[in-house]
Design a protein around this motif. Structure first.
Motif, mmCIF file in Angstrom:
data_model
loop_
_atom_site.group_PDB
_atom_site.id
_atom_site.type_symbol
_atom_site.label_atom_id
_atom_site.label_comp_id
_atom_site.label_asym_id
_atom_site.label_seq_id
_atom_site.Cartn_x
_atom_site.Cartn_y
_atom_site.Cartn_z
ATOM 1 N N LEU A 91 0.857 -1.179 0.000
ATOM 2 C CA LEU A 91 0.000 0.000 0.000
ATOM 3 C C LEU A 91 0.896 1.233 0.000
ATOM 4 O O LEU A 91 2.029 1.174 0.509
ATOM 5 N N ARG A 92 0.376 2.337 -0.529
ATOM 6 C CA ARG A 92 1.087 3.597 -0.429
ATOM 7 C C ARG A 92 0.185 4.621 0.241
ATOM 8 O O ARG A 92 -0.891 4.947 -0.273
ATOM 9 N N LEU A 93 0.631 5.117 1.371
ATOM 10 C CA LEU A 93 -0.095 6.149 2.090
ATOM 11 C C LEU A 93 0.409 7.525 1.656
ATOM 12 O O LEU A 93 1.592 7.691 1.360
ATOM 13 N N GLU A 119 2.976 4.237 18.006
ATOM 14 C CA GLU A 119 4.344 3.834 17.646
ATOM 15 C C GLU A 119 4.858 4.700 16.505
ATOM 16 O O GLU A 119 4.147 4.893 15.504
ATOM 17 N N GLY A 120 6.059 5.198 16.628
ATOM 18 C CA GLY A 120 6.691 5.922 15.529
ATOM 19 C C GLY A 120 7.128 4.942 14.457
ATOM 20 O O GLY A 120 7.751 3.934 14.761
ATOM 21 N N VAL A 121 6.791 5.219 13.205
ATOM 22 C CA VAL A 121 7.088 4.324 12.091
ATOM 23 C C VAL A 121 8.245 4.844 11.251
ATOM 24 O O VAL A 121 9.200 4.127 10.970
ATOM 25 N N SER A 122 8.155 6.104 10.856
ATOM 26 C CA SER A 122 9.175 6.666 9.980
ATOM 27 C C SER A 122 9.080 8.184 10.013
ATOM 28 O O SER A 122 8.074 8.750 10.445
ATOM 29 N N CYS A 123 10.145 8.834 9.543
ATOM 30 C CA CYS A 123 10.146 10.291 9.481
ATOM 31 C C CYS A 123 11.104 10.746 8.389
ATOM 32 O O CYS A 123 12.113 10.077 8.123
ATOM 33 N N ILE A 124 10.757 11.872 7.766
ATOM 34 C CA ILE A 124 11.650 12.490 6.805
ATOM 35 C C ILE A 124 11.939 13.899 7.288
ATOM 36 O O ILE A 124 11.020 14.672 7.616
ATOM 37 N N SER A 125 13.221 14.242 7.352
ATOM 38 C CA SER A 125 13.641 15.541 7.854
ATOM 39 C C SER A 125 13.299 16.649 6.868
ATOM 40 O O SER A 125 13.347 16.456 5.659
ATOM 41 N N GLY A 126 12.993 17.834 7.396
ATOM 42 C CA GLY A 126 12.713 18.975 6.553
ATOM 43 C C GLY A 126 13.952 19.725 6.118
ATOM 44 O O GLY A 126 13.889 20.573 5.223
ATOM 45 N N VAL A 168 3.816 13.926 1.491
ATOM 46 C CA VAL A 168 4.772 12.887 1.896
ATOM 47 C C VAL A 168 4.095 11.538 1.736
ATOM 48 O O VAL A 168 2.910 11.397 2.050
ATOM 49 N N TYR A 169 4.867 10.569 1.250
ATOM 50 C CA TYR A 169 4.341 9.234 0.993
ATOM 51 C C TYR A 169 5.007 8.210 1.902
ATOM 52 O O TYR A 169 6.167 8.371 2.294
ATOM 53 N N LEU A 170 4.274 7.166 2.195
ATOM 54 C CA LEU A 170 4.838 6.012 2.895
ATOM 55 C C LEU A 170 4.500 4.776 2.067
ATOM 56 O O LEU A 170 3.353 4.333 2.043
ATOM 57 N N ILE A 221 9.808 6.068 3.054
ATOM 58 C CA ILE A 221 9.185 7.385 3.144
ATOM 59 C C ILE A 221 9.825 8.299 2.100
ATOM 60 O O ILE A 221 11.038 8.229 1.862
ATOM 61 N N SER A 222 9.002 9.131 1.469
ATOM 62 C CA SER A 222 9.521 10.068 0.476
ATOM 63 C C SER A 222 8.632 11.297 0.456
ATOM 64 O O SER A 222 7.500 11.265 0.946
ATOM 65 N N GLY A 223 9.167 12.383 -0.134
ATOM 66 C CA GLY A 223 8.403 13.619 -0.166
ATOM 67 C C GLY A 223 8.375 14.231 -1.550
ATOM 68 O O GLY A 223 9.323 14.072 -2.323
ATOM 69 N N ASP A 224 7.291 14.904 -1.851
ATOM 70 C CA ASP A 224 7.149 15.663 -3.097
ATOM 71 C C ASP A 224 6.927 17.118 -2.691
ATOM 72 O O ASP A 224 5.811 17.513 -2.345
#
Length: 121
Positions: free
Chosen positions: A18-20, A46-53, A79-81, A70-73
């Motif tokens: 799945l993509r969130l 629960e913390g799953v993932s993070c992307i820094s700004g 942001v996608y997971l 995790i990725s960002g546009d």
């Protein structure tokens, strides 16, 4: 008004993907960290993932390392997971969150409404 909106949850079989998505709006600046969290029934958040700004660096919980990405546009402020090789224990409500700052290690202030992910046959 700051707003985070998650989407992309659903029912998937074990081993599936799945993509969130987490769409952000209302920020004066978009150099912020976005974290993904989850909460299963009867369990703590629960913390799953993070992307820094600041530099786009990422972190993952041990339980999802190697399966989730995790990725960002930046253009879409989204942001996608990407979740692959899903397991029944990944079943939870997934939330994205942020706190106006660029670091992943902070107290999160803004939260989305959550999206349900169910992994089951």
């Amino acid at each position: 008004q700051v707003q985070l909106v998650e989407s992309g949850g659903g029912l998937v079989q074990p081993g599936g993907s799945l993509r969130l998505s987490c769409a952000a709006s209302g920020f004066t600046s978009y150099n912020y960290a976005i974290g993904w969290f989850r909460q299963a029934p009867g369990k703590e958040l629960e913390g799953v993932s993070c992307i820094s700004g600041s530099d786009g660096s990422t972190i993952y919980a041990d339980s999802v390392e190697g399966r989730f990405t995790i990725s960002g546009d930046n253009g879409k402020h989204t942001v996608y997971l990407q979740m692959n090789s899903l397991k029944p224990e990944d079943t939870a409500v997934y939330y994205c969150a942020t706190h106006d700052g660029s670091s992943c290690r902070a107290e999160y202030k803004y939260w989305g409404q959550g999206t349900q992910v169910t992994v089951s046959t």
